[in-house]
Write an enzyme that holds these catalytic residues in place. Sequence first.
Site, PDB file in Angstrom:
ATOM      1  N   ALA A  66       0.835  -1.191   0.000  1.00 56.60           N
ATOM      2  CA  ALA A  66       0.000   0.000   0.000  1.00 56.60           C
ATOM      3  C   ALA A  66       0.874   1.247   0.000  1.00 56.60           C
ATOM      4  O   ALA A  66       2.062   1.199   0.302  1.00 56.60           O
ATOM      5  CB  ALA A  66      -0.910  -0.004   1.224  1.00 56.60           C
ATOM      6  N   GLY A 105      -0.850  -5.220   0.054  1.00 56.58           N
ATOM      7  CA  GLY A 105      -1.832  -5.027  -1.007  1.00 56.58           C
ATOM      8  C   GLY A 105      -1.360  -5.553  -2.339  1.00 56.58           C
ATOM      9  O   GLY A 105      -2.179  -5.905  -3.208  1.00 56.58           O
ATOM     10  N   GLU A 108      -2.264  -9.145  -2.189  1.00 59.02           N
ATOM     11  CA  GLU A 108      -3.725  -9.226  -2.249  1.00 59.02           C
ATOM     12  C   GLU A 108      -4.221  -9.013  -3.686  1.00 59.02           C
ATOM     13  O   GLU A 108      -5.157  -9.673  -4.138  1.00 59.02           O
ATOM     14  CB  GLU A 108      -4.341  -8.192  -1.308  1.00 59.02           C
ATOM     15  CG  GLU A 108      -4.167  -8.561   0.166  1.00 59.02           C
ATOM     16  CD  GLU A 108      -4.711  -7.519   1.112  1.00 59.02           C
ATOM     17  OE1 GLU A 108      -5.557  -7.865   1.948  1.00 59.02           O
ATOM     18  OE2 GLU A 108      -4.281  -6.350   1.018  1.00 59.02           O
ATOM     19  N   GLU A 128       1.451  -6.696   7.014  1.00 56.45           N
ATOM     20  CA  GLU A 128       0.706  -5.628   7.687  1.00 56.45           C
ATOM     21  C   GLU A 128       0.790  -5.699   9.199  1.00 56.45           C
ATOM     22  O   GLU A 128       0.730  -4.675   9.883  1.00 56.45           O
ATOM     23  CB  GLU A 128      -0.764  -5.674   7.251  1.00 56.45           C
ATOM     24  CG  GLU A 128      -1.028  -5.145   5.853  1.00 56.45           C
ATOM     25  CD  GLU A 128      -0.888  -6.209   4.784  1.00 56.45           C
ATOM     26  OE1 GLU A 128      -1.297  -5.955   3.640  1.00 56.45           O
ATOM     27  OE2 GLU A 128      -0.363  -7.314   5.087  1.00 56.45           O
TER      28      GLU A 128
END
Length: 694
Positions: A66, A105, A108, A128
């Site tokens: 992210a 992310g 993901e 995370e």
Amino acid sequence: MTAINEFVTYEAKGTVGVVTVNSPPVNALSQGVRAGIKGGIEAAVADGSVNAVVLACAGRTFIAGADITEFGKPPKEPGLNVVISTIESSSKPVVAAIHGTALGGGLETALGCHYRVAVPSAKVGLPEVKLGILPGAGGTQRLPRVVGVQKALEFITSGVHVPAKQAFAAGLIDEMIDGDLTEGAIAFAKKVVAEGRPLVKISEQNDKLEEARKNPAIFDEFRKANARKFRGFEAPENCIKAIEAAVNLPFADGLKRERELFMELMSGEQAKAQQYFFFAERQANKIPDVPKDTPLIDIKTAGIVGAGTMGGGIAMNFLQAGIPVTIVETSQEALDKGIGVIKSNYAATVSKGRLKQEAMDKYMSLLTGSTSLEDLKDADIVIEAIFENMDVKKEVFGKLDKICKQGAILATNTSTLDIDEIGTATSRPDYVIGLHFFSPANVMRLLEEVRTKKTSATVMATCMALAKKIGKVPVMVGVCEGFVGNRMLAKRGEQASQLILEGAKLEDVDRVLYDFGFPMGPFAMSDLAGNDVGWRIRQGKGVKSPVADAICELGRFGQKTGDGYYHYEKGSRTPQPDPIVEEIIVKAARDAGINRRQVSDEEILKRCVYPMINEAAKILEEGIATRASDIDVIWVYGYGWPIYRGGPMRYADHIGLENIYNDLLKFKAEHGDEWTPAPLLERLVKEGKSFKDL
């Protein structure tokens, strides 16, 4: 080639559409990147000339996570879940082409693709948890559906970066690509179409969840097995709860539960502290007066003076980085003993399966022992790691100055002594620096680098780069007694010793600091390190400490003798309160005329922690530390300050400098002038500022 926006392009290569992210340096998932990926996938779906899609990244890495700069700010559309849903619902197979790292992310996003390919050097992970949060875009719901619940629990709660080959074995990667990644991914996409393979939507896969559905105890067993590692942290528990939701709820409901747990963490203090620390660690790499383009010395060989506990541990760091080491001792007996310890340390790691025998053999082949300083004449850096005596260190540095080649760095591992003075023993004070490793030196990550008034920019820049090469986290500080970490630690030690005289039980002092988040309290730590170490230092300075001295006079040096502040049963490291020590404390208090009393846990915590913060303010004002956040990095990596509290300076800002200031004045009235608030602390309070404002 079509530019979707400034970050993402789309190009049809034959029958395969390639969506390429190009947002240096790490292709982070900023709003522009998210919008670009969504637009690129939509363009590929609309392109009648292609029947498959590859999602790739330019530069050195796949999407590395992210955009952390967006944390705490109002969300911007499209959200990552929307982007992933666009990918997963594509009518054409989408293949993620992974190189570098696919983290957070990024992974993901890859899990939203129908297939994943990677080069052997790639790594994937959901880190995370290290930022005090959990994967918030379906990672906790999709990963267990691919690798199984047990592996998902391990991967997500540790935040580990998983090598591509291991990910392939776990089923997370569908094919390994040797050679050009994009071409390999295109070939794989064509094969998927030619073989009529299905569009694998992970959100619809449930087979890997069945085992956990039949055995729900897997979650509590995992909690129990990792209780010590997770102690004090909030994020691992929420990660576990989110994975439980993947097992027990339909996918859409699991996503909602994941979001709830994510937001719970995101708004909490731990996430803020851990994210603060993420930036603090990176900021510590910057030395304001050392330009980025400063030339570096090429460190190809290293010399170590002293093969004791510290010298041997330091040597291991270099060996593991592939740097040949010559280690020197005063006698063959001491040398053989030191090399033997290094060898046995590696052998123990091999026996536990954490190191291959071939790796151990390679490390040992890079190690040369000697009893002559002359054998260090060609070393690029020499680190002195002998006992703390100024005269002896200056004698060694004088000899090294004459022996070592010009341009070689001369470093000392001293933890307290004046390195400016050590440098006067040489004709090259600009090539003298302190490299304060922490024990055990082959394990502890902090390297407190100490610049003298004359240390050159090249030497500083070289040593900062070298620290990373040998797996350390470097922080540059200035010269003073104890530097930053030990100078602050001394203040905590003084108060801990005073508290037990006033009536606090030493096990209560240790318990309060353990409950705060430290790995152990000050007295248990002293027993572990060896009480005789501090005793010798005090004797050298002519300093008295009634309880500590009395304990050492009885030969109670800690765990190594079976008795210290605590008693230890044979073969056990569990501290047990000892009536003998309580008698010593009561007598010392009586001799000092102290009326003992009940001491609250709150007072114990404040009196141990606040003097450290006050001393840190003095350190900042003196310019010994460059920035408050550097002090936090030192204390987290060197002294076990709980990272979820961000470090002592971040903690001070959180509880309020005015509150600390007022308590210091209260303690000053009760206990004396040593509690006088530091001028910097007083100024910040009067100006309504915090350490973060400096």
